[in-house]
Design an enzyme around this catalytic site. Structure first.
Site, PDB file in Angstrom:
ATOM      1  N   GLY A 153      55.985  49.593  42.122  1.00  0.00           N
ATOM      2  CA  GLY A 153      55.435  49.031  43.354  1.00  0.00           C
ATOM      3  C   GLY A 153      55.702  47.544  43.430  1.00  0.00           C
ATOM      4  O   GLY A 153      56.023  47.012  44.483  1.00  0.00           O
TER       5      GLY A 153
ATOM      6  N   GLU B 101      46.408  44.655  33.042  1.00  0.00           N
ATOM      7  CA  GLU B 101      46.360  45.522  34.218  1.00  0.00           C
ATOM      8  C   GLU B 101      44.944  45.797  34.711  1.00  0.00           C
ATOM      9  O   GLU B 101      44.713  45.882  35.918  1.00  0.00           O
ATOM     10  CB  GLU B 101      47.085  46.836  33.919  1.00  0.00           C
ATOM     11  CG  GLU B 101      48.552  46.664  33.541  1.00  0.00           C
ATOM     12  CD  GLU B 101      49.366  45.970  34.629  1.00  0.00           C
ATOM     13  OE1 GLU B 101      48.865  45.801  35.752  1.00  0.00           O
ATOM     14  OE2 GLU B 101      50.509  45.604  34.343  1.00  0.00           O
TER      15      GLU B 101
ATOM     16  N   HIS C  36      47.943  38.556  38.295  1.00  0.00           N
ATOM     17  CA  HIS C  36      48.708  38.586  37.054  1.00  0.00           C
ATOM     18  C   HIS C  36      49.233  37.211  36.649  1.00  0.00           C
ATOM     19  O   HIS C  36      49.519  36.997  35.467  1.00  0.00           O
ATOM     20  CB  HIS C  36      49.908  39.528  37.203  1.00  0.00           C
ATOM     21  CG  HIS C  36      49.642  40.931  36.784  1.00  0.00           C
ATOM     22  ND1 HIS C  36      49.057  41.262  35.578  1.00  0.00           N
ATOM     23  CD2 HIS C  36      49.910  42.115  37.403  1.00  0.00           C
ATOM     24  CE1 HIS C  36      48.983  42.580  35.475  1.00  0.00           C
ATOM     25  NE2 HIS C  36      49.483  43.125  36.571  1.00  0.00           N
TER      26      HIS C  36
ATOM     27  N   HIS D  38      47.110  41.898  43.581  1.00  0.00           N
ATOM     28  CA  HIS D  38      47.251  42.343  42.191  1.00  0.00           C
ATOM     29  C   HIS D  38      48.267  41.476  41.445  1.00  0.00           C
ATOM     30  O   HIS D  38      48.004  40.994  40.337  1.00  0.00           O
ATOM     31  CB  HIS D  38      47.692  43.803  42.191  1.00  0.00           C
ATOM     32  CG  HIS D  38      47.762  44.415  40.826  1.00  0.00           C
ATOM     33  ND1 HIS D  38      46.774  45.220  40.320  1.00  0.00           N
ATOM     34  CD2 HIS D  38      48.715  44.350  39.861  1.00  0.00           C
ATOM     35  CE1 HIS D  38      47.113  45.627  39.101  1.00  0.00           C
ATOM     36  NE2 HIS D  38      48.297  45.113  38.810  1.00  0.00           N
ATOM     37  N   GLU D  39      49.420  41.270  42.058  1.00  0.00           N
ATOM     38  CA  GLU D  39      50.477  40.521  41.378  1.00  0.00           C
ATOM     39  C   GLU D  39      50.139  39.042  41.225  1.00  0.00           C
ATOM     40  O   GLU D  39      50.497  38.421  40.222  1.00  0.00           O
ATOM     41  CB  GLU D  39      51.807  40.693  42.123  1.00  0.00           C
ATOM     42  CG  GLU D  39      52.248  42.137  42.310  1.00  0.00           C
ATOM     43  CD  GLU D  39      52.246  42.937  41.027  1.00  0.00           C
ATOM     44  OE1 GLU D  39      51.874  44.119  41.076  1.00  0.00           O
ATOM     45  OE2 GLU D  39      52.599  42.366  39.976  1.00  0.00           O
TER      46      GLU D  39
END
Length: 1004
Positions: free
Chosen positions: A422, A480, A461, A457-458
């Site tokens: 993704g 994660e 990170h 989400h990214e």
């Protein structure tokens, strides 16, 4: 088990990096309690047969021999002699002992000496044969070399002993800095490379061992002198041996090499797309996580070997190149070539390095000290603005929340046309599927929810994973789980209209379903092999990790969670950590009488989660915990105890957040004393805890009665949780299905998204099992049951434009169920404008005719709107026409007309229909070799394919067929944990059907 995703609304995938394999989140998991995975089958070898697709496989399955597992010399020697001793014992046992005479004679001294000499000579000869000839003394003779030295150290490609015998690299040498120079040729799809590695020798050693895969190494020098190297391909390692110990200090290792651009989706790989003029365009991009940086440049490819990087990229002038850091200078090399040099990077792990060569366009905006840019192919320049605006808002949020500003001066978000995951969080150069980054003018709010979730989400990170990285892949959840949790926290704060809270609830339900299997694994578990590393990218690391963080945050007070996280990031930035480092940081800021480490270790070390059973007698409540398993018969551990922060409400106060009470359950059984009499109790408020609850008969009766009287006495999340829990309890055999139907009586009055979609999903699972078993009468009655309970709500849904994400999700689930079951002829093909959130539903109806399917195929080939294209592909794969099913399976695997990245989605969609699921299963079996060439064994794509193809089986015939097939795979997949999950799921389906068919016949 998340088997029937058709009945869930189109929501963003739980596991964000793997977000596009299926229509919905199909959470997957995978534990390495031991390196062996017996499949519980007869010793029958699967023999490929001609597929009912009339498509032959790749020929007979010529399986490679298993790679030997090299262990310590002591263990190997012990095993060797133990085996021989046991053989001798076995041989001796075949003789019948003679009758004892009562006396025996003592042999003479001469006889004893001769006997000893003979024994010594025989033993010596045996040892010579054993060590020199390599005989393993099996009944088959000396067929296999078993030299002790060979067992300790494997042979390299040139026959010399490789000087290292572990999949993990030695810690005696660490990289300090890499200078990497690359020149990809996008015409012949190869690249030239050179890497200069400044290494630090920490302990004297004669060997330097690092990773390299699929490379032609031309030359290597060490401190200016040419050196010879050895390669051991099974472990993707190369070694440099030196005659004398290298003293502590710094040295320079230079390696020049060539390689092919990868044709799969990892390493430095070639990608392509066709533009709106019909011209094929090519590019090169990277995907290194978890183990593929070694395919682009020789390196110490483990997370703990952090280093800095300087990258130079030679390219044709018609392309641009991107990397993690800003570009410093471009040099004209003549002949149409240019070289871009990028700034020296921050200290980071190899899996975060990235570079791209392509003909992309971009838009940019500044946030604080960072230039944020979004890149895409030129045809889609109008679809990048939403991603840019979203990324900027989320970057501002994270800078403030973590109190550690993003450390780089640029942040690129790049949409790759041909990308398997993704998204990937490469530091400063985040790569995405086009579907997870681009938003067109006609995209719905649900499409935007997906894109926003992936970006959130990214970006999370960049702190969790990049700034602070787990020491090893066993603690992948630190990356994660945190990124998953923070995506929901950030979106709820920055984009409250996207209704992300309901999606997070759905994610937790799916994680519970997967973690209830005996094939699950602890959050932090042993990881050794590459396949085990791949398998860690599952629902346990992502969704369960996020869920236990939610539970912890709900337990702590006064912003202690945020304070502890900030302290953790500050203390460990640019370094590596383990789980205990996080718990210690949170413990230090907590003012409660609570050991965060003690509590949370019970959630990361134990497999699975607890079932809490509640029995109330007046004001006294007895609470009991046990490991919840859907199939307790095969339990491997029933002694686990969790520290559970139990929350509960009662009829006295149930809806307001201030109503929540907390009780810490640490023992097997405890007693809770209530201050007053209550009519009912509901535990696990809003399902914030990662456990499920079972009540005694009176407890269920009181809750069901309360819902029937006034469902609003509980929040919609609590109502959804009751539905989820009682279906899980029914599946495990702890409650009868009659009790489930009793609870479901209230659903006729329900109109909130969370409980309705959960109920549809659970009933949809049962319908699909009945349908696949050809229980046509019961399937028809289940359709009538669904119509009776949801029909009026279905009728109330409009086909007009809707702006609320929650209402879109609700109507999509209802109308798709109505269309798939042909309830009341709700669904017709609409030629006029269709709301974007209903496109998939309408397209699936249209795909059932030849004319409609043909139009959709033409639309798929020419559309540049990725959300629309994704929905179109799902509709094409939902056809009931066998020849169309065969065609789409072939084309999505070979990549000719449908990108291979979509193959897992195609399998998942086809397997939902009665017409297609057996064809898909045959296709997977016949083409397994080709599939595993496209997708790594253990990868999320393989996990998705296996579960999609098998999870709706519920007969002994299919169980045996699956067992035999998976047993035949050998090194090509038989030991994957997902195989254990697939077999376990089939058995659970069989048991549920056997136990409940009579109930269904009586009550439906």
């Amino acid at each position: 088990v998340d088997t029937f995703n058709t009945f869930k609304a189109p929501q963003p995938r739980n596991m964000i990096e793997n977000s596009m394999f299926e229509e919905e989140p199909d959470v997957v998991d995978l534990a390495k309690e031991s390196p062996s995975y017996p499949i519980d089958t007869d010793d029958v070898v699967y023999e490929p047969r001609s597929s009912r697709l009339l498509v032959r496989g790749l020929g007979e399955n010529d399986l490679d021999e298993d790679e030997e597992d090299y262990e310590s010399s002591a263990r190997l020697l012990g095993m060797s002699f133990m085996n021989r001793s046991s053989n001798q014992r076995s041989a001796a046992s075949s003789y019948i002992r003679q009758h004892y005479s009562g006396s025996c004679s003592m042999p003479s001294t001469k006889t004893m000496v001769v006997g000893v000499v003979v024994l010594v000579l025989v033993a010596s000869m045996l040892m010579v044969l054993y060590f020199l000839l390599g005989c393993n003394f099996t009944t088959a003779g000396c067929q296999k070399t078993n030299s002790t030295m060979d067992s300790i150290y494997p042979n390299s490609t040139n026959g010399e002993l490789f000087p290292w015998a572990d999949l993990r690299l030695p810690c005696s040498v660490h990289p300090v800095h890499y200078n990497i120079t690359l020149h990809p040729d996008l015409t012949i799809m190869t690249f030239q490379g050179s890497v200069s590695i400044l290494v630090q020798v920490l302990n004297e050693t004669k060997n330097i061992v690092l990773h390299s895969s699929d490379m032609n190494i031309i030359k290597a020098t060490f401190d200016g002198k040419e050196v010879h190297f050895l390669e051991y391909k099974p472990w993707q390692q190369i070694a440099f041996k030196f005659p004398e110990d290298l003293k502590k200090g710094q040295y320079v290792l230079n390696i020049t090499y060539t390689a092919n651009l990868s044709s799969s989706y990892d390493g430095f790989y070639n990608s392509s797309y066709v533009d709106t003029n019909g011209i094929k365009r090519v590019l090169a991009a990277t995907q290194f996580e978890p183990l593929a940086a070694r395919k682009a440049f020789p390196c110490f490819d483990e997370p703990a070997f952090k280093s800095t990087f300087t990258i130079k990229m030679t390219r044709e002038s018609k392309y641009i190149s991107l990397s993690n850091m800003p570009k410093v200078i471009t040099t004209d090399l003549k002949n149409g070539l240019e070289e871009d040099e990028f700034e020296k990077s921050v200290n980071m792990s190899t899996y975060l390095v990235a570079f791209i060569v392509a003909d992309f366009i971009s838009v940019s905006k500044n946030v604080s000290k960072t230039k944020v840019s979004v890149y895409a192919v030129p045809d889609k320049k109008e679809q990048v603005q939403y991603a840019l605006d979203t990324a900027c808002k989320l970057l501002e949020f994270y800078n403030s929340f973590f109190k550690n500003e993003y450390p780089l001066s640029k942040l690129d978000l790049v949409a790759i046309p041909d990308f398997l995951a993704g998204a990937m969080e490469n530091w400063g150069l985040i790569t995405f599927r086009e579907t997870t980054l681009l938003v067109g003018s006609n995209s719905s709010a649900i499409d935007k929810q997906l894109v926003t979730s992936v970006i959130a989400h990214e970006l999370a990170h960049q702190w969790f994973g990049n700034l602070v990285t787990m020491q090893w892949w066993n603690d992948l959840w630190l990356n994660e789980g945190f990124a998953t949790y923070m995506q929901y926290i950030s979106i709820e704060s920055v984009f409250p209209g996207l209704d992300i809270d309901t999606e997070f609830l759905n994610v937790r339900f799916k994680a519970l379903a997967k973690d209830a299997l005996n094939s699950s694994h602890p959050v932090s578990t042993v990881v050794s092999t590459p396949e085990q590393v791949e398998e860690m990218f599952d629902s346990v690391s992502y969704e369960k990790g996020a869920s236990i963080l939610l539970m912890l945050n709900a337990t702590l007070t006064d912003g202690e969670f945020q304070k502890g996280v900030t302290q953790y990031l500050q203390k460990y930035k640019l370094s590596n950590t383990k789980s205990e480092n996080l718990w210690n940081s949170l413990s230090q800021v907590s003012k409660q009488n609570l050991s965060v480490s003690e509590m949370m270790n019970t959630w990361t070390v134990h497999k699975g989660f607890p079932l809490v059973t509640v029995k109330r007698s007046g004001t006294q409540v007895t609470l009991t915990q046990e490991h919840f398993l859907l199939n307790a018969e095969n339990s491997t551990d029933d002694s686990s105890l969790w520290h559970i922060p139990l929350t509960y409400v009662s009829d006295k106060c149930s809806v307001l957040s201030s109503c929540k009470q907390v009780f810490h359950l640490k023992e097997k059984t405890a007693t809770l004393k209530l201050p007053d009499q209550v009519k009912w109790l509901k535990f696990n408020v809003r399902s914030d805890g990662f456990y499920i609850v079972h009540y005694d008969e009176e407890g269920w009766k009181d809750l069901i009665g309360a819902l029937k009287e006034d469902m609003n006495v509980l929040s919609c999340k609590d109502r959804a949780a009751l539905i989820n829990n009682i279906f899980a309890l029914s599946r495990s055999g702890k409650v009868s299905f009659r009790q489930v139907l009793n609870l479901m009586d209230y659903i006729r009055n329900e109109n909130e998204t969370a409980p309705v979609t959960e109920a549809l999903f659970q009933l949809g699972q049962i319908y699909r099992l009945l349908d696949k078993r050809s229980e046509l009468d019961l399937a028809s009655r289940m359709t009538s049951y669904i119509e009776d309970h949801f029909g009026s709500l279905m009728e109330n849904q409009s086909w007009d434009l809707e702006t609320s994400v929650s209402k879109m999700t609700l109507r999509s689930a209802l109308l798709e169920m109505a269309c798939s079951l042909n309830i009341r002829n709700f669904c017709v093909v609409i030629d006029s404008w269709i709301p974007s959130d209903l496109m998939r539903t309408v397209f699936k109806v249209a795909a059932q005719t030849d004319e409609g399917w043909g139009k959709l195929l033409d639309m798929y080939k020419h559309s540049i709107n990725d959300p629309e294209k994704h929905k179109t592909l799902e509709a094409l794969a939902s056809t009931q026409d066998v020849w169309k099913i065969i065609w789409i399976l072939q084309k999505s695997l070979d990549g000719s007309e449908i990108q291979t990245q979509e193959f897992p989605l195609v399998i998942n969609t086809i397997c939902k229909s009665f017409a297609g699921y057996l064809y898909a299963w045959d296709f997977v079996k016949e083409n397994w070799d080709k599939i595993t060439q496209k997708f790594s064994v253990g990868s999320f794509a393989i996990q998705s394919i296996i579960m999609s193809a098998t999870s709706q089986f519920s007969t002994k015939t299919h169980l045996v067929e699956a067992q035999n097939f998976f047993s035949s795979l050998g090194t090509k997949g038989s030991q994957m944990r997902i195989v254990q999950e697939a077999i376990e799921t089939i058995k659970l389906n069989m048991r549920w059907m056997e136990n409940n068919l009579n109930t269904l016949q009586s009550w439906l």
